[in-house]
Scaffold this motif. Structure first.
Motif, PDB file in Angstrom:
ATOM      1  N   THR A   1      -7.599   7.175  -5.319  1.00 20.26           N
ATOM      2  CA  THR A   1      -6.826   6.270  -4.453  1.00 20.26           C
ATOM      3  C   THR A   1      -6.993   6.651  -2.988  1.00 20.26           C
ATOM      4  O   THR A   1      -7.239   5.795  -2.130  1.00 20.26           O
ATOM      5  CB  THR A   1      -5.336   6.320  -4.842  1.00 20.26           C
TER       6      THR A   1
ATOM      7  N   ASP B   1       3.559  -1.449  -2.729  1.00 19.44           N
ATOM      8  CA  ASP B   1       3.681  -0.226  -3.532  1.00 19.44           C
ATOM      9  C   ASP B   1       2.682  -0.239  -4.679  1.00 19.44           C
ATOM     10  O   ASP B   1       2.484  -1.274  -5.333  1.00 19.44           O
ATOM     11  CB  ASP B   1       5.085  -0.109  -4.133  1.00 19.44           C
TER      12      ASP B   1
ATOM     13  N   ARG C   1       4.524  17.364   4.834  1.00 17.37           N
ATOM     14  CA  ARG C   1       4.220  16.188   4.011  1.00 17.37           C
ATOM     15  C   ARG C   1       3.227  15.251   4.712  1.00 17.37           C
ATOM     16  O   ARG C   1       2.620  14.398   4.078  1.00 17.37           O
ATOM     17  CB  ARG C   1       5.497  15.410   3.683  1.00 17.37           C
TER      18      ARG C   1
ATOM     19  N   GLN D   1      -4.625   7.749   4.988  1.00 20.81           N
ATOM     20  CA  GLN D   1      -3.486   8.526   4.535  1.00 20.81           C
ATOM     21  C   GLN D   1      -2.823   9.208   5.735  1.00 20.81           C
ATOM     22  O   GLN D   1      -3.481   9.822   6.564  1.00 20.81           O
ATOM     23  CB  GLN D   1      -3.927   9.587   3.528  1.00 20.81           C
TER      24      GLN D   1
ATOM     25  N   ILE E   1       1.854  12.266   2.146  1.00 18.35           N
ATOM     26  CA  ILE E   1       1.413  12.509   0.771  1.00 18.35           C
ATOM     27  C   ILE E   1       1.195  11.218  -0.006  1.00 18.35           C
ATOM     28  O   ILE E   1       0.177  11.048  -0.685  1.00 18.35           O
ATOM     29  CB  ILE E   1       2.441  13.407   0.031  1.00 18.35           C
ATOM     30  N   SER E   2       2.134  10.272   0.087  1.00 16.35           N
ATOM     31  CA  SER E   2       2.070   9.055  -0.718  1.00 16.35           C
ATOM     32  C   SER E   2       1.886   7.785   0.109  1.00 16.35           C
ATOM     33  O   SER E   2       1.987   6.681  -0.438  1.00 16.35           O
ATOM     34  CB  SER E   2       3.353   8.919  -1.551  1.00 16.35           C
ATOM     35  N   ASN E   3       1.615   7.921   1.404  1.00 21.44           N
ATOM     36  CA  ASN E   3       1.600   6.732   2.257  1.00 21.44           C
ATOM     37  C   ASN E   3       0.322   6.615   3.086  1.00 21.44           C
ATOM     38  O   ASN E   3      -0.188   7.604   3.619  1.00 21.44           O
ATOM     39  CB  ASN E   3       2.827   6.750   3.169  1.00 21.44           C
TER      40      ASN E   3
ATOM     41  N   SER F   1       1.995   2.289  -0.218  1.00 23.01           N
ATOM     42  CA  SER F   1       2.693   3.475  -0.715  1.00 23.01           C
ATOM     43  C   SER F   1       2.245   3.687  -2.153  1.00 23.01           C
ATOM     44  O   SER F   1       2.458   2.809  -3.003  1.00 23.01           O
ATOM     45  CB  SER F   1       4.206   3.284  -0.653  1.00 23.01           C
ATOM     46  N   ALA F   2       1.608   4.815  -2.415  1.00 25.64           N
ATOM     47  CA  ALA F   2       1.042   5.093  -3.749  1.00 25.64           C
ATOM     48  C   ALA F   2       1.787   6.274  -4.356  1.00 25.64           C
ATOM     49  O   ALA F   2       1.603   7.416  -3.936  1.00 25.64           O
ATOM     50  CB  ALA F   2      -0.446   5.396  -3.642  1.00 25.64           C
ATOM     51  N   TYR F   3       2.634   5.975  -5.343  1.00 23.34           N
ATOM     52  CA  TYR F   3       3.499   6.992  -5.925  1.00 23.34           C
ATOM     53  C   TYR F   3       3.034   7.389  -7.321  1.00 23.34           C
ATOM     54  O   TYR F   3       2.588   6.537  -8.097  1.00 23.34           O
ATOM     55  CB  TYR F   3       4.936   6.469  -6.025  1.00 23.34           C
ATOM     56  N   LEU F   4       3.198   8.671  -7.636  1.00 20.90           N
ATOM     57  CA  LEU F   4       2.960   9.126  -9.005  1.00 20.90           C
ATOM     58  C   LEU F   4       4.176   8.779  -9.851  1.00 20.90           C
ATOM     59  O   LEU F   4       5.320   8.986  -9.423  1.00 20.90           O
ATOM     60  CB  LEU F   4       2.728  10.642  -9.032  1.00 20.90           C
TER      61      LEU F   4
ATOM     62  N   TYR G   1      -5.168  10.059  -8.260  1.00 23.25           N
ATOM     63  CA  TYR G   1      -4.648  10.227  -6.894  1.00 23.25           C
ATOM     64  C   TYR G   1      -5.794  10.379  -5.890  1.00 23.25           C
ATOM     65  O   TYR G   1      -5.843   9.686  -4.862  1.00 23.25           O
ATOM     66  CB  TYR G   1      -3.728  11.444  -6.847  1.00 23.25           C
TER      67      TYR G   1
END
Length: 368
Positions: free
Chosen positions: A222, A159, A307, A233, A236-238, A188-191, A219
């Protein structure tokens, strides 16, 4: 819709509570964890007696399941296999905190048949980690990854958190370089979200957080760096190397069915959604889940599929619902194309990088 289901087990235990975390968890003692294992066994008996579908993904999340201990996780997996039909290729994920990973845990997880590990690194920058209240260092994270690799674990997810206090493209690159150096298969890149009731939320007026434009830049940076390094990718976040996408999480985004056990765990079975309240004692004493209405409808399916970078495909929609995608959605997509937030072509509708940054608004507008 596949006839196989996913199984999620919530382990609500942590060594300490991170300042940003809104997940249901607390610091336990050994007796509390033992009682919880017994309670999970009872629920597994109860649900396996009526659910006669094979399980092809298992996700043990939290909290911090590694705090639960390798021996309990091993016993839990033995119980699951004795009650459910678990497919030979089942993806079995356990979330771990680097500070609670040692050789004994890795050995026991291997014996339990775990084949995927997800670890919260969040940042490789010491000041950023301290701001988040993370216990472990990046060096501990590196050693934890090495422990798993030495024992044959290839499918490791890390993460990463974006929009941290004082985070810049340079400090983000430090974290990305660290993650890439470990030959990570999934990211997993989360805001960062300031959730009400968390310590970070209480300090929000004193935090030096990047502004909205800076977060967008972080973002996009990344996405670019991971894609350049063949960690593509897919949501959205993965991001994942080909073949290492999270099969369990794809069930959520494909609007497929799963059973969730534990306080705060959600389920989607037989077209119905339900969840257990955030009430540990209630779960221990056999509380029933709360009804959350019907699931699997057209709009819900569209929302979840959008998504994914693969997006909403006309062919898949027709196979699932026996009809074409409603004209209202296609017409709305035509209107939104000019803002470069989505692509509409003969295969379907998918969001662009800009669209992902505005995903809530774009999807809401599409389905309105």
């Amino acid at each position: 819709m596949t006839d196989k289901i996913g199984l999620y087990l919530h382990i609500p235990f942590c060594k300490s509570k991170c300042g940003y975390c809104d997940f249901y968890s607390f610091v336990p003692d050994e007796s509390t964890m033992d009682r919880y294992l017994v309670s999970l066994f009872k629920r597994i008996d109860e649900y396996s007696a009526v659910i006669k579908r094979a399980v092809d993904t298992i996700y043990i999340g939290g909290g911090t399941p590694s705090v639960f201990g390798g021996e309990r996780i091993k016993r839990l997996m033995e119980k699951i296999r004795s009650c459910f039909s678990v497919t030979p290729d089942c993806e079995i994920t356990v979330e771990c905190n680097p500070s609670s990973v040692d050789a004994e845990l890795v050995k026991l997880l291997k014996e339990a048949g775990v084949n995927r590990v997800s670890m919260g690194v969040q940042s490789a920058v010491t000041s950023e980690r301290k701001s988040l209240g993370r216990l472990s260092s990046s060096e501990q994270a590196k050693k934890a990854v090495e422990h798993f690799k030495e024992n044959g674990f290839e499918n490791i997810s890390l993460d990463l958190m974006l929009g941290l206090e004082n985070q810049t493209t340079d400090t983000l690159d430090e974290s990305l370089d660290f993650i890439l150096s470990l030959d990570t298969k999934h990211v997993s890149a989360y805001l960062l979200k300031l959730e009400e009731g968390t310590p970070l939320f209480e300090r929000r007026n004193r935090l030096k957080l990047p502004d909205e434009d800076e977060v967008c830049a972080l973002y996009l940076h990344t996405v670019k760096r991971l894609n350049e390094n063949r960690i593509f990718q897919y949501e959205i976040s993965n991001f994942a190397r080909p073949g290492f996408e999270s099969r369990h999480n794809l069930k959520y985004w494909n609007d497929e069915e799963y059973l969730g056990l534990g306080p705060s765990a959600h389920s989607f079975l037989d077209g119905k959604r339900f969840f257990f309240e955030r009430d540990f004692d209630g779960f221990l004493h056999g509380s029933k889940p709360t009804d959350d209405g019907f699931g699997g409808g057209e709009d819900e399916y569209c929302m979840l599929r959008l998504r994914l970078t693969d997006g909403l495909r006309f062919e898949n929609f027709k196979m699932r619902f026996g009809k074409d995608l409603p004209d209202r959605i296609v017409k709305k997509a035509e209107e939104l194309k000019k803002y470069e937030v989505l692509i509409l072509d003969k295969s379907g509708i998918r969001l662009t990088e800009k669209g992902f940054l505005l995903s809530n608004s774009v999807i809401s507008e599409l389905l309105s």
